[in-house]
Write an enzyme that holds these catalytic residues in place. Sequence first.
Site, PDB file in Angstrom:
ATOM      1  N   GLU A 224       0.839  -1.196   0.000  1.00  0.00           N
ATOM      2  CA  GLU A 224       0.000   0.000   0.000  1.00  0.00           C
ATOM      3  C   GLU A 224       0.874   1.246   0.000  1.00  0.00           C
ATOM      4  OE1 GLU A 224      -3.813  -2.038   2.148  1.00  0.00           O
ATOM      5  OE2 GLU A 224      -2.603  -0.752   3.397  1.00  0.00           O
TER       6      GLU A 224
ATOM      7  N   CYS B 119       3.253   8.626   1.130  1.00  0.00           N
ATOM      8  CA  CYS B 119       3.742   7.721   2.169  1.00  0.00           C
ATOM      9  C   CYS B 119       3.958   6.367   1.510  1.00  0.00           C
ATOM     10  CB  CYS B 119       2.702   7.638   3.274  1.00  0.00           C
ATOM     11  SG  CYS B 119       3.110   6.437   4.552  1.00  0.00           S
TER      12      CYS B 119
ATOM     13  N   CYS C 294       6.380  -6.592   7.612  1.00  0.00           N
ATOM     14  CA  CYS C 294       7.438  -5.997   8.422  1.00  0.00           C
ATOM     15  C   CYS C 294       7.838  -6.999   9.494  1.00  0.00           C
ATOM     16  CB  CYS C 294       6.935  -4.720   9.087  1.00  0.00           C
ATOM     17  SG  CYS C 294       8.208  -3.836  10.029  1.00  0.00           S
TER      18      CYS C 294
ATOM     19  N   CYS D 163       5.956  -4.433  16.114  1.00  0.00           N
ATOM     20  CA  CYS D 163       5.539  -3.479  17.150  1.00  0.00           C
ATOM     21  C   CYS D 163       4.097  -3.813  17.568  1.00  0.00           C
ATOM     22  CB  CYS D 163       5.630  -2.049  16.631  1.00  0.00           C
ATOM     23  SG  CYS D 163       7.334  -1.605  16.191  1.00  0.00           S
TER      24      CYS D 163
ATOM     25  N   CYS E 146       0.951  -2.046  15.890  1.00  0.00           N
ATOM     26  CA  CYS E 146       0.950  -1.807  14.439  1.00  0.00           C
ATOM     27  C   CYS E 146       0.397  -3.012  13.698  1.00  0.00           C
ATOM     28  CB  CYS E 146       2.372  -1.508  13.970  1.00  0.00           C
ATOM     29  SG  CYS E 146       2.500  -1.273  12.185  1.00  0.00           S
TER      30      CYS E 146
ATOM     31  N   CYS F   8      -1.450   5.748   9.917  1.00  0.00           N
ATOM     32  CA  CYS F   8      -0.252   5.081  10.432  1.00  0.00           C
ATOM     33  C   CYS F   8      -0.598   3.771  11.105  1.00  0.00           C
ATOM     34  CB  CYS F   8       0.423   5.934  11.495  1.00  0.00           C
ATOM     35  SG  CYS F   8       0.860   7.546  10.960  1.00  0.00           S
TER      36      CYS F   8
HETATM   37  N1  SAH Z   1       9.058   1.004  10.411  1.00  0.00           N
HETATM   38  C1  SAH Z   1       9.171   2.436  10.435  1.00  0.00           C
HETATM   39  C2  SAH Z   1       8.159   3.151   9.542  1.00  0.00           C
HETATM   40  C3  SAH Z   1       6.726   2.674   9.492  1.00  0.00           C
HETATM   41  S1  SAH Z   1       5.477   3.230  10.557  1.00  0.00           S
HETATM   42  C4  SAH Z   1       9.017   2.934  11.860  1.00  0.00           C
HETATM   43  O1  SAH Z   1       8.677   2.160  12.730  1.00  0.00           O
HETATM   44  O2  SAH Z   1       9.307   4.089  12.105  1.00  0.00           O
HETATM   45  C5  SAH Z   1       5.364   4.945  10.680  1.00  0.00           C
HETATM   46  C6  SAH Z   1       4.944   5.378  12.087  1.00  0.00           C
HETATM   47  O3  SAH Z   1       3.586   4.957  12.420  1.00  0.00           O
HETATM   48  C7  SAH Z   1       5.848   4.767  13.156  1.00  0.00           C
HETATM   49  O4  SAH Z   1       6.213   5.744  14.075  1.00  0.00           O
HETATM   50  C8  SAH Z   1       4.933   3.742  13.771  1.00  0.00           C
HETATM   51  O5  SAH Z   1       5.345   3.386  15.056  1.00  0.00           O
HETATM   52  C9  SAH Z   1       3.596   4.437  13.733  1.00  0.00           C
HETATM   53  N2  SAH Z   1       2.453   3.539  13.970  1.00  0.00           N
HETATM   54  C10 SAH Z   1       2.404   2.212  13.786  1.00  0.00           C
HETATM   55  N3  SAH Z   1       1.193   1.730  14.132  1.00  0.00           N
HETATM   56  C11 SAH Z   1       0.449   2.776  14.564  1.00  0.00           C
HETATM   57  C12 SAH Z   1      -0.890   2.927  15.024  1.00  0.00           C
HETATM   58  N4  SAH Z   1      -1.716   1.895  15.122  1.00  0.00           N
HETATM   59  N5  SAH Z   1      -1.301   4.156  15.353  1.00  0.00           N
HETATM   60  C13 SAH Z   1      -0.481   5.217  15.212  1.00  0.00           C
HETATM   61  N6  SAH Z   1       0.767   5.143  14.764  1.00  0.00           N
HETATM   62  C14 SAH Z   1       1.252   3.943  14.442  1.00  0.00           C
END
Ligand code: SAH
Length: 359
Positions: free
Chosen positions: A94, A107, A114, A118, A121, A337
């Site tokens: 995406e 974006c 991934c 986390c 996420c 995000c």
């Molecule tokens: N892997 C990289 C980039 C991808 S995510 C990273 O971790 O930075 C981009 C941002 O969105 C990151 O800061 C991530 O932690 C955040 N993110 C992930 N899941 C989220 C969610 N459910 N709500 C808000 N932000 C989220």
Amino acid sequence: MSHPPIDLAALDLGELEAALEARGVERFHARQLYRWIYKRGVTDIDRMTDLSRTLRETLKSQVIISTPQIVGDDRSVDGTRKLVLELADARRIEAVFIPDTPSMTFCISTQVGCAMACGFCLTGRMGLVRHLTAGEIAGQVRVLAAATGMLDHPFNIVLMGMGEPLHNYDNTMKALRMLHAEHGLAVSPRRVTLSTVGIVPGLERLAREPLMPNLAISLHATTDEQRTALVPPNRKYPLAEILAVCRRFPLKRRSRITFEYVMLAGVNDTPEDARRLAKLLTGIKSKVNLIPLNPAPGIPYERPSDERVDRFAQILADRHLTVSVRKSRGRDIRAACGQLIVEGGTRRSAAQTMALLMK
Ligand code: SAH
């Protein structure tokens, strides 16, 4: 000539020049091709009218220009557009267009899925399916720019889609070089932001790059215990090490490192967390971007109230930090995000299937 067809979309300008030369084609045609593919968004060789008919025929028999295909295009009420793109092997990723005034942002993804896992996420639930090639990373920008009518306008790129860019370091940096090429889209590295969980050896390499994007660190917590629970790579690369690299990171005049902080109700949103965060960032040219959680089915956290977010932000501001609260865009189409996960792809990995079942 018995060369196998070559994928022009996978090559940086230097490689394209060398590939043409190896086929007896003059190097300067590489710049023309870059202009067509990147600047004009054209991949049909017949339409490349400043190339001679003979050259077009030669190219048609020897090259392909592989381009992600748009198989889904959702529009949010706020103007955000989420494109589902299908790659040559039928995997899907995406990419999101976020219109805003004055700047427009793309974006884009660096991996299918991934590996970072986390806890908040959705993409992390998929596991890593595979890395994207440089051509696929840059290809998303070509496709987005053409689809949104932005080929002739400046735009920003955030590497905040699916994937961890520093886990796919070489392909990510090569894609930035391809996008930077002056005969192509000529994207300045100042317009690119790389967001990472903080893979320390990757950050150290990045610090020596000639083409350096802006840096955003997904911090999300202020103690190692809390961070390891939310961002598992923290076990290997703890807070102190990440912050030490940030302290020595070569920043251009007036630029700063962004620290992203996803706010999870009752988990990392207390006034003590805010005070600890301010303390951790002392001595770093930084700005803090608070991201109230975008909830999703299967994600075991909640979004804090606006008051709670404001209070947290105020504590940071009182300590002279620059703070912003990220607006979540495209939540109605699951483009925000952490909400990117490919649904209904033709080929799902075991991890993807699991993630979908758990929703
Ligand atoms: N892997 C990289 C980039 C991808 S995510 C990273 O971790 O930075 C981009 C941002 O969105 C990151 O800061 C991530 O932690 C955040 N993110 C992930 N899941 C989220 C969610 N459910 N709500 C808000 N932000 C989220």
